[in-house]
Design a protein around this motif. Structure first.
Motif, PDB file in Angstrom:
ATOM      1  N   ASN A   1      79.960 -19.083 -89.761  1.00 53.65           N
ATOM      2  CA  ASN A   1      78.563 -18.666 -89.806  1.00 53.65           C
ATOM      3  C   ASN A   1      78.066 -18.255 -88.422  1.00 53.65           C
ATOM      4  O   ASN A   1      77.367 -17.247 -88.265  1.00 53.65           O
TER       5      ASN A   1
ATOM      6  N   PHE B   1      78.670 -14.681 -86.616  1.00 52.03           N
ATOM      7  CA  PHE B   1      77.846 -13.513 -86.919  1.00 52.03           C
ATOM      8  C   PHE B   1      76.467 -13.605 -86.277  1.00 52.03           C
ATOM      9  O   PHE B   1      75.596 -12.783 -86.570  1.00 52.03           O
ATOM     10  N   LYS B   2      76.250 -14.588 -85.409  1.00 50.53           N
ATOM     11  CA  LYS B   2      74.934 -14.798 -84.807  1.00 50.53           C
ATOM     12  C   LYS B   2      74.897 -14.332 -83.358  1.00 50.53           C
ATOM     13  O   LYS B   2      75.927 -14.153 -82.713  1.00 50.53           O
TER      14      LYS B   2
ATOM     15  N   PHE C   1      71.409 -19.529 -91.464  1.00 53.52           N
ATOM     16  CA  PHE C   1      72.194 -18.315 -91.582  1.00 53.52           C
ATOM     17  C   PHE C   1      71.620 -17.257 -90.636  1.00 53.52           C
ATOM     18  O   PHE C   1      70.434 -17.274 -90.308  1.00 53.52           O
ATOM     19  N   PRO C   2      72.452 -16.333 -90.177  1.00 51.43           N
ATOM     20  CA  PRO C   2      71.949 -15.312 -89.233  1.00 51.43           C
ATOM     21  C   PRO C   2      70.983 -14.341 -89.911  1.00 51.43           C
ATOM     22  O   PRO C   2      71.109 -14.046 -91.109  1.00 51.43           O
TER      23      PRO C   2
ATOM     24  N   ASP D   1      70.655 -11.144 -88.943  1.00 51.54           N
ATOM     25  CA  ASP D   1      71.496  -9.951 -89.066  1.00 51.54           C
ATOM     26  C   ASP D   1      72.950 -10.367 -88.833  1.00 51.54           C
ATOM     27  O   ASP D   1      73.266 -10.974 -87.803  1.00 51.54           O
ATOM     28  N   TRP D   2      73.804 -10.040 -89.774  1.00 50.48           N
ATOM     29  CA  TRP D   2      75.216 -10.428 -89.682  1.00 50.48           C
ATOM     30  C   TRP D   2      75.923  -9.484 -88.717  1.00 50.48           C
ATOM     31  O   TRP D   2      76.222  -8.349 -89.042  1.00 50.48           O
TER      32      TRP D   2
END
Length: 275
Positions: free
Chosen positions: A35, A38-39, A51-52, A54-55
């Motif tokens: 997870n 993607f941050k 959760f981010p 924007d991935w």
């Protein structure tokens, strides 16, 4: 009968619950790293459990090219694969000699030497190995890791394969001898094809041990062009100025061989466990 069935059902439920908790504990750090890969740095620090927004796939590109993870990945793959293959070949040959050939006195000596080698921790041999590699001009070459990996992987490999070879019936050797096979033909054309299912997990154990090894890789390979992936993680902060997202992406890259190896060979692994 009903009481016994309830007890068995309760026991099965408890066992499955414990297994699920164990799996969750194992997978949680992996899920968090995936997870976070993607941050942005700000999201990881400020909102580590979310959760981010924007991935960011750019973290993977930044790690693969910007931090030269592709180069370190190939170094680790080549060194780990060569060492694991050589360990398997030497271990298989040694196991065949110890279990199927007759030289009782020498066999006892070899087994005792291998047993002692199992008890010696690798850390206690770092200084002698360092001096030996320097004297043979192998320091800062791929052989500085390949040869120690083979040496430390050989004793457990021999004992694991020997346990399987002992179960082979003597009729196989007799049939091969009657067909005119030499001792080498008997090993590689008769014994090894039958022993492939247990040999695959042995290869995987050696490969993963080599792939994750850090101590010798950090000491014996100081040149950046030979650096392996675990060692490169230490210098990752300086290369990317504390880019945690790209660091997590690099960690995910390090899992690729493990995951691929499992999915490609899982049937043989399960067959070996059931046997």
């Amino acid at each position: 009968m009903k009481t016994q069935r309830k007890a068995n059902s309760l026991r099965g439920t408890v066992q499955h619950a414990i297994l699920l908790v164990y799996i969750a504990i194992i997978l949680f750090p992996l899920g968090w790293v995936f997870n976070s890969s993607f941050k942005t740095n700000k999201e990881i620090i400020a909102f580590p459990w979310s959760f981010p927004d924007d991935w960011l796939l750019s973290n993977y590109g930044n790690a693969w090219t910007g931090a030269h993870v592709s180069h370190y990945f190939m170094n680790s793959l080549v060194i780990s694969s060569i060492a694991a293959v050589m360990t398997l070949i030497l271990g298989t040959s040694t196991s065949f000699a110890l279990t199927r050939m007759k030289f009782p006195r020498l066999r006892k000596v070899i087994k005792r030497v291998l047993m002692v080698a199992l008890l010696v921790p690798a850390g206690s041999l770092l200084v002698p190995l360092y001096m030996l590699l320097r004297s043979f001009h192998l320091y800062n070459t791929p052989l500085a890791l390949i040869m120690p990996y083979i040496t430390f992987g050989l004793p457990p490999t021999v004992f694991m394969i020997s346990a399987f070879f002992k179960s082979f019936p003597n009729e196989l050797e007799e049939a091969g001898t009657m067909d005119g096979l030499s001792i080498y033909g008997l090993l590689w054309r008769v014994i090894v094809p039958i022993a492939i299912p247990p040999l695959i997990p042995v290869f995987m154990l050696n490969f993963l041990s080599n792939w994750n090894e850090f101590m010798m890789a950090n000491l014996f390979l100081t040149k950046e062009k030979f650096r392996t992936l675990p060692v490169s993680m230490v210098a990752f902060y300086d290369q990317l100025n504390m880019n945690y997202g790209s660091l997590c992406a690099a960690i995910m890259f390090s899992l690729i061989p493990v995951v691929l190896m499992y999915f490609l060979l899982q049937k043989r692994i399960i067959a070996c466990i059931k046997a």
